[in-house]
Structure formats: structure tokens, C-alpha cells
Design an enzyme around this catalytic site. Structure first.
Site, PDB file in Angstrom:
ATOM      1  CD  GLU A  35       6.894 -10.447  22.632  1.00 15.22           C
ATOM      2  OE1 GLU A  35       6.930 -11.258  21.697  1.00 15.22           O
ATOM      3  OE2 GLU A  35       6.623  -9.245  22.474  1.00 15.22           O
ATOM      4  CB  CYS A 204       3.377  -1.023   2.788  1.00 23.37           C
ATOM      5  SG  CYS A 204       4.906  -1.691   3.468  1.00 23.37           S
ATOM      6  CB  CYS A 210       8.468  -4.034  -1.101  1.00 25.45           C
ATOM      7  SG  CYS A 210       7.845  -5.696  -0.898  1.00 25.45           S
TER       8      CYS A 210
HETATM    9  S1  SF4 Z   1       4.479  -6.951   0.435  1.00 28.58           S
HETATM   10 FE1  SF4 Z   1       5.995  -5.311   0.532  1.00 28.58          FE
HETATM   11  S2  SF4 Z   1       4.868  -3.479  -0.020  1.00 28.58           S
HETATM   12 FE2  SF4 Z   1       3.353  -5.030   0.447  1.00 28.58          FE
HETATM   13  S3  SF4 Z   1       2.874  -4.704   2.595  1.00 28.58           S
HETATM   14 FE3  SF4 Z   1       4.507  -6.244   2.538  1.00 28.58          FE
HETATM   15  S4  SF4 Z   1       6.429  -5.123   2.695  1.00 28.58           S
HETATM   16 FE4  SF4 Z   1       4.821  -3.674   2.197  1.00 28.58          FE
END
Ligand code: SF4
Length: 357
Positions: A35, A204, A210
Site C-alpha cells: 500500500e 463500467c 453514474c
Molecule cells: S465515469 Fe461513471 S460510468 Fe464512467 S467509468 Fe467512471 S463510474 Fe463508470
């Protein structure tokens, strides 16, 4: 709708990283070393340093009992040398104050030198399965984007908000290894998908919720550090050579390159011949100026002007803080990265450029 933690826990088995060398053991010492090395340093750079370090200092007592010079030598090239000095100091504290046992709670781990809240939490999670939130640079970026938090994450009020979100996002049930999977998934998502530039939002697991993605603000979040131009400093390094050996000086333990070996430094504009006579009573021939080198620290930029000087044959500099070494031997010591490149560029095959000076 699944929570952020549930998304990540489902995503990790097939998409996370499972073969990093420090993941092979649930040993707080090994996790701590990894770490600390991973702070401000990429995984691919860290792996060989980690392996050498663990071979040389396999447990906390071997690190505590080692000379600081040996620790700095293994750290040489990783930068941010206060990390290595603090590792050494913390190992000694663990031996003296904790009877050689790594403390288990995040609060007690955090009291050791050089261990901040996020690093202490990561050790508590991976070594002891505790329900603690981490907030390193990768996690700040994910949370700022996922929750749409504007503002520079280094600002105290933004940092406080991010810590609140990091704690609120922890899996409700952390048992059965879930906290370890969740924490590793956050780290892995930040390193491989939600990267600083060109994040792969299409891959993602957090995309549906998001905020940055929904509002097309991915490129704006997190906000960049408000820019102030870095101050510039200049220095002269004296490459004093005698019988194919270079003079190195041990730097004071605090300040830049603390505790490392380095050619003596001289104020810009001073006369090297006068300086050497006054400082050490030695006679040197006129200096040969070598190409300048730029190096950037966190808080300033340094321009280094190396000067090469031949020292008269009968000269001596006697002090435990000075050492005459062949360039190849110097490269084995803890020396700062720019000094390493000066030596490698100018003293190839272990030979000094005699005749130039
Ligand atoms: S911006 Fe949002 S959707 Fe794009 S990789 Fe990051 S967390 Fe995922």
C-alpha cells in the site's frame, strides 16, 4: 436497484485483478508495504520493487533491524523517500510498542508514522476483514463521478463530502470476504475502467447510475487542482573525482533527498575551486560544466547544473558523512533518481570520463 457496492461485488470476480503479488497473503506487513509503495506509483512499477523488498525484508523485525541505508537503497528510484524512512520508523515502533504484532484497528494503524486514514483502512480491510472505507486517488475519482461531486477533491469540504459518501457506500454486510472484494473492486475499477483520462464507461458496472455519465460531465469530474505555477530553484552539484572514484555526501535526514547519498551541493554562482578549498581544504582543477538536468518535485522544479572536477592526488575528505565510491558502487546505494541518471549518462561502464575534467 442494486447499490454501488452490490454492482462492484458482482463485477469483481470476472473483471478484477486477482494475481497481484501482495494478494497472495493475508499478512498485514506485506499489505502495508504494498500500500505504501502504491501511493503515487503505478502497479507495474511497484511489482519488482515490492518483490525485492520482501525478499530482503520478509517480516517486520527484519525491516526494523535493518540499517536505514539498506532500506533507502532498495527504495532508490521509487521516489518520495519519506515513505521509506517512515516504513523503517514504523517497523521499529511495531517492534517496540506492539511487541512485533501489527495493530488491528484502523485507528491504531493510523497512529504509525507515514500511514494516513485511507492506507490504514486498506490494511484493516485486507489483513483483518474490517468494515472500513478507503479514499485514495482512484476512489475519489470514482465517487466524484458517480455522485456528481464538483470541486477539487483536495479541498477540505470536498474531501469531507467524499469521506461521507465512501462510508455510506460500504456494503451493509461485510462478512464472508465481502469487504475485501468490494474494496479491491473499487481499486481495480479506478485503475482499469474509471481511469483519469479515457474512462471506459461502456464497460463500467456503475454506468446506469453514474451522475457524471448521465449528465455528460465525465471529463469535468473530478475537478482539477487549481493551478499555481511551481516555483523554480537552481543548484550546482559537484562531481568531485579522485582515482576513478566520486565523492558522495550523506544528506541530512530531513529536506529533499533526506538520508540519501548525493554529490555535494553548491550555491549557484559560487566558485567551485574556492568552495572546495574552503569547505574541505582540497585543491581541485577548474570545473567542466556538464549538461543541466531538470527535476520536478511536488512543490517546486529544480534545475541541476552538474560540474565535474578533478581532485589533487593527495587530497582527503575525512568524515563519516562522505564517501568515495566508484560510479558502479554508487548506483548500488540509495541515491536520488536524477543523480542516478547523471551517473548513468555520464559515467558509462563504471568509468569516470577522465580527461574531460
Ligand atoms: S465515469 Fe461513471 S460510468 Fe464512467 S467509468 Fe467512471 S463510474 Fe463508470
Amino acid at each position: 436497484m442494486p447499490s454501488l457496492a452490490e454492482h462492484l461485488i458482482r463485477w469483481h470476480p470476472l473483471n478484477g485483478r486477482h494475481d497481484l503479488p501482495w494478494q497472495q497473503r493475508r499478512d498485514p506487513y506485506a499489505i502495508w508495504i504494498s500500500e505504501i509503495m502504491l501511493q503515487q506509483t503505478q502497479v507495474s512499477t511497484v511489482i519488482p520493487y515490492y518483490q525485492r523488498f520482501m525478499q530482503t525484508f520478509p517480516a517486520v523485525d527484519s525491516l526494523a533491524n535493518a540499517p536505514l541505508d539498506a532500506v533507502l537503497a532498495l527504495w532508490s528510484g521509487l521516489g518520495y523517500y519519506s515513505r521509506a524512512r517512515n516504513l523503517h520508523l514504523a517497523a521499529q515502533r511495531i517492534m517496540q510498542e506492539h511487541q512485533g504484532q501489527f495493530p488491528e484497528s484502523r485507528e491504531r494503524i493510523q497512529q504509525l508514522p507515514g500511514i494516513g486514514r485511507s492506507t490504514a483502512a486498506a490494511i484493516a480491510v485486507f489483513a483483518f476483514g474490517q468494515r472500513e472505507a478507503i479514499l485514495d486517488g482512484n476512489v475519489k475519482r470514482i465517487l466524484a463521478r458517480f455522485f456528481g461531486i464538483a470541486g477539487y477533491p483536495g479541498q477540505p469540504k470536498i474531501q469531507k463530502l467524499l469521506w461521507q459518501q465512501a462510508e455510506a457506500a460500504l456494503p451493509a454486510d461485510h462478512r464472508g470476504g465481502l469487504i475485501e472484494i468490494y474494496t479491491q473492486a473499487l481499486m481495480d475499477l479506478g485503475s482499469t475502467v474509471c481511469t483519469r483520462s479515457k474512462p471506459q464507461c461502456d464497460l463500467c458496472p456503475l454506468q446506469p447510475q453514474c451522475i457524471a455519465w448521465q449528465q455528460q460531465r465525465v471529463a469535468q469530474l473530478p475537478a482539477a487542482k487549481p493551478r499555481k505555477p511551481l516555483p523554480r530553484k537552481e543548484t550546482v552539484l559537484l562531481l568531485l573525482q579522485h582515482q576513478q572514484r566520486l565523492l558522495l555526501e550523506k544528506r541530512p535526514s530531513s529536506g529533499i533527498w533526506g538520508g540519501l547519498w548525493c554529490p555535494p551541493e553548491m550555491t549557484i554562482g559560487a566558485d567551485a575551486v574556492d568552495y572546495c578549498r574552503q569547505q574541505w581544504g582540497i585543491a581541485v582543477q577548474s570545473p567542466v560544466e556538464m549538461p543541466a538536468l531538470d527535476h520536478q518535485f511536488t512543490h517546486f522544479k529544480l534545475r541541476i547544473y552538474p560540474q565535474c572536477l578533478d581532485v589533487a592526488a593527495d587530497s582527503r575528505v575525512a568524515s563519516p558523512d562522505y564517501i568515495w565510491l566508484k560510479p558502479a558502487e554508487a548506483l548500488e546505494l540509495g541515491i536520488p533518481a536524477p543523480i542516478r541518471s547523471i551517473l548513468m549518462q555520464n559515467f558509462s561502464a563504471g568509468k569516470l570520463p577522465l580527461g574531460k575534467c
